[in-house]
Scaffold this motif. Sequence first.
Motif, PDB file in Angstrom:
ATOM      1  N   ALA A 149      62.480  55.140  20.936  1.00 38.73           N
ATOM      2  CA  ALA A 149      62.212  54.659  19.946  1.00 38.73           C
ATOM      3  C   ALA A 149      61.128  53.946  19.734  1.00 38.73           C
ATOM      4  N   ALA A 150      60.814  52.312  20.833  1.00 37.30           N
ATOM      5  CA  ALA A 150      60.297  51.533  20.745  1.00 37.30           C
ATOM      6  C   ALA A 150      58.852  51.879  20.791  1.00 37.30           C
ATOM      7  N   GLU A 151      58.529  53.540  21.650  1.00 38.32           N
ATOM      8  CA  GLU A 151      57.167  54.836  21.484  1.00 38.32           C
ATOM      9  C   GLU A 151      56.995  55.143  20.908  1.00 38.32           C
ATOM     10  N   LEU A 152      57.849  55.658  20.032  1.00 41.38           N
ATOM     11  CA  LEU A 152      57.340  56.338  18.740  1.00 41.38           C
ATOM     12  C   LEU A 152      56.962  55.335  18.289  1.00 41.38           C
ATOM     13  N   GLU A 153      57.602  54.149  17.116  1.00 40.40           N
ATOM     14  CA  GLU A 153      57.229  53.368  16.523  1.00 40.40           C
ATOM     15  C   GLU A 153      55.755  52.742  16.895  1.00 40.40           C
ATOM     16  N   GLU A 154      55.415  52.393  18.154  1.00 36.31           N
ATOM     17  CA  GLU A 154      54.286  51.495  18.642  1.00 36.31           C
ATOM     18  C   GLU A 154      53.109  52.934  18.309  1.00 36.31           C
ATOM     19  N   ARG A 155      53.160  53.922  18.674  1.00 39.41           N
ATOM     20  CA  ARG A 155      52.073  55.282  18.277  1.00 39.41           C
ATOM     21  C   ARG A 155      52.449  55.705  16.638  1.00 39.41           C
ATOM     22  N   ARG A 156      52.706  55.033  15.901  1.00 36.81           N
ATOM     23  CA  ARG A 156      53.130  54.931  14.582  1.00 36.81           C
ATOM     24  C   ARG A 156      52.191  54.077  13.692  1.00 36.81           C
TER      25      ARG A 156
END
Length: 254
Positions: free
Chosen positions: A228-235
Motif C-alpha cells: 500500500a505504501a508503494e502504491l501511495e508513493e506512485r500515486r
Amino acid sequence: AGEGLATYWEGLAHNAPAFTIELKKLIGPFADVALIGGTLFGAGLLELALSIFIGFFLFLHGRRMTALTRQIAERVAGARARRLLSVVGVTVTGVVYGLIGTALAQGLLAGIGFWIAGVPQALLLGCLTFVLSFVPAGPPFVWGPVALWLFMQESVWWGIFVAIWGLLLVSSIDNFLRPYLLGKNTNLPVLLGLFGLIGGVLAFGLIGLFIGPTLLAVAHSLFREWIAAELEERRQPPSSSTERDQRSGPRQGV
C-alpha cells in the motif's frame, strides 16, 4: 471387541507364565511412552513458567520497552514507524482474540448442545471442543462421535439433533465469528492460517498454536502495508521543484 478381550484376559489369568511374558512385552513400550510423555509434560510446564516470568517483566517495564521499541522502529522505518507498530499491535490483538474467542464460542455451543441432548459429561466434551477448535476442522471430531454414539444408543432423533447442531452452529460459527474478531486488516486467508498453525506447532510445540498464526498474520499485514505504501508513493504527484525543472529544461552552467 469386549467378548474377545474378556476371553484373552481369562486365558492370561489362568496361565501365569504366559501372563508374565505378555507383561514383559508391554513394559518396554509403556516405559518409553511414559518417558516421552513425562518429557513433553515437563517441557510444557517449563514453557508456561517461562512465559509467566517474562510476562511479569513486560508488565513491569512495559512503558519503557514500548518507548524504546518506538525509537528503534523510527530509526529503521522512518516516518512510517508508528503506523507499522500500530499495524503489528492490532494484528497481534486480533489474532489472539480471534483464536481464543472463536474457540470459547464453539466450546460453549457444543457443551450446550450436548447438555440439551442429555449426553454424559457434557462439560468435559465442551472443554475438549474448545481445545480442538484451535485445529482446523477440529470440533467435528467431538460432536461427530457423540452423534454416532447416540445413534448406537437408539436415540436417533437426539443423534440427528447433535449432528445438525454441530454442523450449523458449532462448526459454522467459525466462518462468521473469526473474521469479525480478527478484523479486516488481520483476516488471513484460510491456507495461510493453516500453514501458520501447522508450522507453529512443528517449530514451537503446543504454544505454537498461538505463535505460528500470530507471526504469519503480522508478516502478512506488514507485507500488505508495504504494498500500500508503494502504491501511495506512485500515486503522489511530483514536487513543485521537480515540475519547474522539467518545464525550464536543463540549466546552463555558470
